[in-house]
Design an enzyme around this catalytic site. Structure first.
Site, PDB file in Angstrom:
ATOM      1  N   ASP A 181       0.816  -1.200   0.000  1.00 42.66           N
ATOM      2  CA  ASP A 181       0.000   0.000   0.000  1.00 42.66           C
ATOM      3  C   ASP A 181       0.860   1.265   0.000  1.00 42.66           C
ATOM      4  O   ASP A 181       2.082   1.215   0.149  1.00 42.66           O
ATOM      5  CB  ASP A 181      -1.011  -0.006   1.162  1.00 42.66           C
ATOM      6  CG  ASP A 181      -0.355   0.056   2.525  1.00 42.66           C
ATOM      7  OD1 ASP A 181       0.478   0.949   2.754  1.00 42.66           O
ATOM      8  OD2 ASP A 181      -0.680  -0.783   3.378  1.00 42.66           O
ATOM      9  N   TYR A 182       0.215   2.385  -0.188  1.00 45.92           N
ATOM     10  CA  TYR A 182       0.884   3.675  -0.388  1.00 45.92           C
ATOM     11  C   TYR A 182       1.855   4.010   0.733  1.00 45.92           C
ATOM     12  O   TYR A 182       2.928   4.564   0.503  1.00 45.92           O
ATOM     13  CB  TYR A 182      -0.185   4.761  -0.513  1.00 45.92           C
ATOM     14  CG  TYR A 182       0.315   6.127  -0.925  1.00 45.92           C
ATOM     15  CD1 TYR A 182       0.921   6.331  -2.157  1.00 45.92           C
ATOM     16  CD2 TYR A 182       0.151   7.220  -0.073  1.00 45.92           C
ATOM     17  CE1 TYR A 182       1.355   7.591  -2.551  1.00 45.92           C
ATOM     18  CE2 TYR A 182       0.585   8.485  -0.450  1.00 45.92           C
ATOM     19  CZ  TYR A 182       1.187   8.664  -1.688  1.00 45.92           C
ATOM     20  OH  TYR A 182       1.618   9.918  -2.064  1.00 45.92           O
TER      21      TYR A 182
END
Length: 318
Positions: A181-182
């Site tokens: 994820d980011y």
């Protein structure tokens, strides 16, 4: 770093007066990036025991132990097996002939003990000591240390940093295997090997991954946290359990816990900690199967070594 490509030397296997085969130690070409020549360590040490799996992810065994003679596998116009092994970095052709004679080499699941077999290195599966060799030079798999605030995609409609800045370093068209994820950093594989990518992401193969998790823990993490992660926690989409969990560090304000698990559900590690009342302030993936992130800097890439790739492919039944 690109894997070395050795090229055997020393003639066509003719014997001298003493009956000994003549040969010179094969040289190794430098990495694709143009670095200077480097000596590659011999890969004669058998790998750790791995569990092979078939196309459906079922556990299987190592390739058949029965010896075979050049027959159906013999490819007219192909390359001699000992020459292929020498080019892959297993020493001189004479040393590779010894590997074959010892029954340590298999082609398409059949152990070969006779010399002179010709194969198509781009299409046939060759294993040494149970470890698959990637001989198709068109295929490439690299490790990326994905920095925080990079999207695990080849394009982001919101204009955020994506993976193209890392894949454009290579001539091959690479794609990411899975996602981080980011906010998560660490090990992400990039490859153009479709079958490898499929098996790495398919739930039936369940490749273990390791994460280092940082979170606020005034007074230290509660005693029951690690046990709860090992025993399993309830999430909105079903239970989740860590294979291993241990405290790496704590200073009375923050704590660092290492977690290993086979699951790959979306944001599963963050959600497991959240179920116990902890929000992660840092999350890094450090391992996928036998592949380690090591000291690779954020944003840097390197090609998998032959040992890493071979062990990973063997674990996936390739």
């Amino acid at each position: 770093m690109a894997g070395p490509r050795g090229q055997g030397a020393g003639g066509d296997g003719r014997k001298d007066a003493s009956g000994e085969g003549r040969g010179r130690r094969g040289g190794h070409r430098g990495a694709r990036t143009g670095t200077s020549r480097q000596r590659r360590r011999s890969a004669f040490t058998p790998p750790r025991t791995v569990t092979l799996r078939d196309d459906e992810g079922r556990k299987g065994t190592t390739p058949a132990a029965a010896g075979s003679e050049p027959g159906d596998d013999h490819q007219e116009g192909g390359e001699r097996l000992q020459k292929v092994l020498a080019r892959a970095g297993f020493g001189s052709r004479r040393a590779c002939e010894a590997l074959i004679a010892q029954g340590r080499v298999s082609v398409d699941g059949e152990i070969v003990t006779e010399q002179g077999l010709r194969i198509d290195a781009a299409t046939q599966a060759v294993h040494v000591d149970g470890r698959r060799l990637q001989l198709d030079e068109k295929k490439l798999t690299v490790v990326l240390n994905k920095p925080r605030h990079v999207v695990s995609a080849m394009h982001d409609p919101e204009g955020r940093r994506d993976l193209t800045e890392f894949t454009e370093r290579y001539d091959q068209r690479l794609y990411h295997v899975g996602r981080l994820d980011y906010e998560t950093e660490g090990l992400l594989l990039l490859t153009n090997d479709g079958e490898l990518a499929h098996r790495l992401t398919h739930p039936s193969f369940a490749v273990e991954k390791t994460y280092v998790c940082r979170f606020d823990a005034p007074g230290g993490p509660p005693r029951g946290l690690v046990k709860a992660l090992r025993d399993g926690v309830e999430l909105e989409d079903g239970p989740a359990r860590a294979d291993r969990a241990r405290v790496l560090a704590q200073d009375g304000r923050e704590a660092v816990v290492e977690v290993s698990l086979h699951e790959g559900r979306n944001r599963i590690v963050r959600r497991m900690f959240a179920s116990q009342g902890f929000e992660l302030t840092g999350l890094m993936r450090t391992r996928i199967g036998p592949v380690l992130l090591g000291d690779l800097a954020p944003g840097a890439t390197r090609e998998l070594t032959g040992r890493e790739l071979g062990t990973l492919m063997a674990e996936l039944g390739l």
